[in-house]
Design a protein around this motif. Structure first.
Motif, PDB file in Angstrom:
ATOM      1  N   TYR A  29    -114.990  26.438  72.821  1.00  0.00           N
ATOM      2  CA  TYR A  29    -114.504  27.808  72.671  1.00  0.00           C
ATOM      3  C   TYR A  29    -113.723  27.987  71.374  1.00  0.00           C
ATOM      4  N   ASP A  30    -113.875  29.179  70.809  1.00  0.00           N
ATOM      5  CA  ASP A  30    -113.154  29.576  69.605  1.00  0.00           C
ATOM      6  C   ASP A  30    -111.948  30.414  70.010  1.00  0.00           C
ATOM      7  N   PRO A  31    -110.729  29.918  69.805  1.00  0.00           N
ATOM      8  CA  PRO A  31    -109.544  30.667  70.246  1.00  0.00           C
ATOM      9  C   PRO A  31    -109.227  31.882  69.385  1.00  0.00           C
ATOM     10  N   ALA A  32    -109.988  32.112  68.298  1.00  0.00           N
ATOM     11  CA  ALA A  32    -109.681  33.233  67.405  1.00  0.00           C
ATOM     12  C   ALA A  32    -109.737  34.567  68.150  1.00  0.00           C
ATOM     13  N   THR A  33    -110.631  34.682  69.140  1.00  0.00           N
ATOM     14  CA  THR A  33    -110.751  35.956  69.861  1.00  0.00           C
ATOM     15  C   THR A  33    -109.539  36.239  70.733  1.00  0.00           C
ATOM     16  N   ARG A 105    -118.788  12.335  67.750  1.00  0.00           N
ATOM     17  CA  ARG A 105    -119.089  11.114  68.504  1.00  0.00           C
ATOM     18  C   ARG A 105    -117.919  10.741  69.397  1.00  0.00           C
ATOM     19  N   GLN A 106    -116.681  10.915  68.920  1.00  0.00           N
ATOM     20  CA  GLN A 106    -115.519  10.663  69.783  1.00  0.00           C
ATOM     21  C   GLN A 106    -115.543  11.591  71.004  1.00  0.00           C
ATOM     22  N   PHE A 107    -115.883  12.843  70.767  1.00  0.00           N
ATOM     23  CA  PHE A 107    -115.944  13.819  71.854  1.00  0.00           C
ATOM     24  C   PHE A 107    -116.994  13.406  72.886  1.00  0.00           C
ATOM     25  N   CYS A 108    -118.183  13.059  72.417  1.00  0.00           N
ATOM     26  CA  CYS A 108    -119.258  12.667  73.346  1.00  0.00           C
ATOM     27  C   CYS A 108    -118.897  11.399  74.106  1.00  0.00           C
ATOM     28  N   THR A 109    -118.253  10.462  73.428  1.00  0.00           N
ATOM     29  CA  THR A 109    -117.856   9.212  74.086  1.00  0.00           C
ATOM     30  C   THR A 109    -116.825   9.480  75.183  1.00  0.00           C
ATOM     31  N   TYR A 129    -111.434  19.546  82.846  1.00  0.00           N
ATOM     32  CA  TYR A 129    -110.643  18.979  81.750  1.00  0.00           C
ATOM     33  C   TYR A 129    -110.551  19.989  80.606  1.00  0.00           C
ATOM     34  N   LEU A 130    -109.329  20.296  80.189  1.00  0.00           N
ATOM     35  CA  LEU A 130    -109.066  21.022  78.948  1.00  0.00           C
ATOM     36  C   LEU A 130    -108.928  19.974  77.845  1.00  0.00           C
ATOM     37  N   ILE A 131    -109.750  20.063  76.806  1.00  0.00           N
ATOM     38  CA  ILE A 131    -109.805  19.018  75.784  1.00  0.00           C
ATOM     39  C   ILE A 131    -109.480  19.628  74.416  1.00  0.00           C
ATOM     40  N   ASP A 132    -108.409  19.157  73.805  1.00  0.00           N
ATOM     41  CA  ASP A 132    -108.017  19.573  72.462  1.00  0.00           C
ATOM     42  C   ASP A 132    -108.407  18.500  71.446  1.00  0.00           C
ATOM     43  N   PRO A 141    -115.829  26.019  65.281  1.00  0.00           N
ATOM     44  CA  PRO A 141    -114.760  26.559  64.431  1.00  0.00           C
ATOM     45  C   PRO A 141    -113.500  25.696  64.468  1.00  0.00           C
ATOM     46  N   LYS A 142    -112.703  25.831  63.441  1.00  0.00           N
ATOM     47  CA  LYS A 142    -111.430  25.125  63.384  1.00  0.00           C
ATOM     48  C   LYS A 142    -110.527  25.591  64.524  1.00  0.00           C
ATOM     49  N   GLY A 143    -109.870  24.637  65.170  1.00  0.00           N
ATOM     50  CA  GLY A 143    -108.983  24.967  66.283  1.00  0.00           C
ATOM     51  C   GLY A 143    -109.682  25.110  67.611  1.00  0.00           C
ATOM     52  N   ALA A 144    -110.989  24.832  67.662  1.00  0.00           N
ATOM     53  CA  ALA A 144    -111.740  24.981  68.915  1.00  0.00           C
ATOM     54  C   ALA A 144    -111.249  23.987  69.955  1.00  0.00           C
ATOM     55  N   PHE A 145    -111.414  24.357  71.206  1.00  0.00           N
ATOM     56  CA  PHE A 145    -111.117  23.454  72.313  1.00  0.00           C
ATOM     57  C   PHE A 145    -112.320  23.433  73.246  1.00  0.00           C
ATOM     58  N   ALA A 146    -112.357  22.452  74.134  1.00  0.00           N
ATOM     59  CA  ALA A 146    -113.474  22.306  75.063  1.00  0.00           C
ATOM     60  C   ALA A 146    -112.970  22.323  76.495  1.00  0.00           C
ATOM     61  N   VAL A 147    -113.852  22.694  77.383  1.00  0.00           N
ATOM     62  CA  VAL A 147    -113.613  22.610  78.822  1.00  0.00           C
ATOM     63  C   VAL A 147    -114.781  21.844  79.425  1.00  0.00           C
ATOM     64  N   PHE A 148    -114.473  20.812  80.179  1.00  0.00           N
ATOM     65  CA  PHE A 148    -115.482  19.978  80.834  1.00  0.00           C
ATOM     66  C   PHE A 148    -115.269  20.059  82.336  1.00  0.00           C
TER      67      PHE A 148
END
Length: 487
Positions: A29-33, A105-109, A129-132, A141-148
């Motif tokens: 996700y892009d937090p800019a919005t 690759r770190q993210f996928c691992t 999981y909230l992943i920063d 985008p820069k500053g994006a975060f992930a949710v798994f």
């Protein structure tokens, strides 16, 4: 409380110490919005407390969020879902960050390591999981975060999956959760005693033979179709017990995960070279091309065409529909083996064989398959996992696979933008279960115009996921170049 279906019981029974029947959904996700003027004040980065409140406000949308399993003593009957009186949202929602530099690759691992862990089936079987820290991922985008989000397969079917996706996303950055139905009130179920569960099992045991007989009756009514089944094994699967590959062994407890990308426009351009091809056929041709490249590089490609197990629509065609069947509507699905034509060097010839294979299966029909599966699930229930593992071990010693080399599923995603805590989704991918005999699970998904080719694999069978990602990208380029040359 409600009892698991035979199919869901089978999903639980397939778990082993090294393999867990878990599905994963990943969103980036892009937090800019979150900071656009229409949202009012500046909200800054997404916080753990905000995610907790966001999920809590949506628990009523999906009952699966707060249901846990209760097992019948001695495995005498199918387990039950009960509303969990000890539900603890903070246990299920977690916050982590990637170490620097925060690469793809770190993210996928990290995702793969989480996915390899068993879910606690004494609680509602899901984790979010909230992943920063995705600071060095080029395509976000820069500053994006992930949710798994990971959920046990027993808890998520088509309906539950739609409920959960609806619960966790909005169509606007400041969208509100759907209101609870009028009169909605959530109360936990009383935990049934062992004696009560055994009593229910005894009652169910009286009727269970009739359930099996009912399934036998359904098969009997379809005997004419079974006898007239004109599927050509050369078009669907070259061998009922095909030659095994590195992906068709007993799996280790470790996983890898990756995703390659293309666009719907690219797939449509490929289709111009073979207009009768469906997008699903092109996706399978890309996966088949990637597996071919990967195994060729290791000098392990089987001489026979490899086989994929895919969901196939079994809705009657105009030429096959008759009687009541002619008046049915909607889609029905079974699973069927489809050749990936990996013994074919020419990419368009490979695609043409796949088109013929999928069309042949749809026309010849797979109606009895689902009924036979349902009957075996009803009869074997919790023993299905034991039977499956024993079959894999026996066949792997003979160098054979049970029925297919890999699973390929196609799950189209939303076409319009989706938002989580006000942040717009810019990427989505997923993970599937890896089980004994099926050490590579491929998925084809989409979001808007982007198409994703994701995979989950046993790390022992696929120790270099970045290589397989490149094989997927190369397979897209190969098909596209061949299509342009033909045009």
């Amino acid at each position: 409380m409600r009892q698991l279906s035979s199919a869901d019981w089978t999903m639980v029974s397939l778990d082993s110490a090294a393999a867990h029947n878990t599905i994963g959904i990943v969103g980036i996700y892009d937090p800019a919005t979150r900071n656009e003027p229409r949202n009012g004040t500046h909200r800054g980065p997404v916080s753990y407390d905000e995610v907790l409140a966001y999920v809590e406000a949506r628990l009523h949308v999906a009952e699966s969020f707060r249901e846990r399993l209760v097992h019948v003593p001695f495995g005498a009957d199918r387990p039950w879902w009960i509303r969990d009186g000890g539900f603890d949202l903070e246990y299920h929602v977690r916050h982590i960050a990637l170490p620097g530099p925060g690469s793809w690759r770190q993210f996928c691992t990290q995702i793969a390591r989480i996915h390899a862990r068993p879910l606690d089936l004494a609680r509602p079987p899901w984790e979010l999981y909230l992943i920063d820290g995705l600071d060095a991922v080029d395509h976000v985008p820069k500053g994006a975060f992930a949710v798994f989000l990971r959920v046990h397969h027993a808890a998520i079917d088509g309906v539950a999956g739609a409920e959960i996706l609806t619960a966790l996303h909005t169509h606007e950055p400041d969208g509100e959760p759907p209101p609870p139905p009028e009169g909605y009130h959530w109360e936990p179920d009383a935990v049934p005693s062992d004696l009560e569960l055994l009593g229910r099992a005894a009652l169910h045991g009286v009727g269970r033979p009739f359930g099996v007989l009912g399934q036998v009756g359904k098969v009997a009514r379809q005997v004419p179709m079974l006898l007239s089944d004109n599927r050509d094994p050369e078009l669907t699967s070259p061998a009922s017990l095909p030659q095994a590959t590195r992906f068709n062994q007993v799996v280790s407890p470790h996983r890898v995960f990756g995703t390659a990308y293309t666009t719907l426009d690219v797939l449509k351009e490929i289709r111009t070279a073979l207009p009768e091809a469906k997008i699903n056929d092109i996706g399978l041709a890309i996966v088949g091309g990637a597996i071919r490249r990967y195994l060729l590089d290791k000098d392990e490609l089987p001489e026979q065409a490899m086989v994929a197990m895919m969901p196939i629509s079994i809705r009657p065609t105009a030429t096959r529909a008759s009687g009541d069947a002619a008046g049915t509507s909607g889609n029905e699905y079974s699973v069927a083996p489809i050749t990936m034509a990996t013994d074919e060097d020419d990419p368009l010839a490979r695609l043409a064989r796949i088109v013929t294979s999928t069309a042949h299966v749809k026309e010849a029909g797979a109606h009895p398959v689902r009924t036979l599966i349902e009957m075996s699930e009803e009869a074997l229930g919790g023993l299905m996992g034991t039977v499956q593992r024993a079959a894999v071990r026996a066949l792997s010693r003979r160098g054979r696979a049970v029925a297919a080399h890999t699973l390929v599923s196609n799950v189209p995603g939303p076409l319009t933008p989706m938002y989580f805590c006000g942040a717009q989704m810019v990427d989505t991918t997923g993970l599937g279960p890896v089980l004994d005999g099926m050490g590579l699970n491929n998925g084809i998904g989409s979001y808007g115009n982007r198409v994703t080719f994701c995979f989950t694999a046993d790390r022992a069978a696929l120790p270099d996921p970045e290589v397989y990602e490149q094989c997927l990208r190369d397979a897209v380029d190969e098909l596209l170049a061949a299509a342009r040359a033909r045009s």
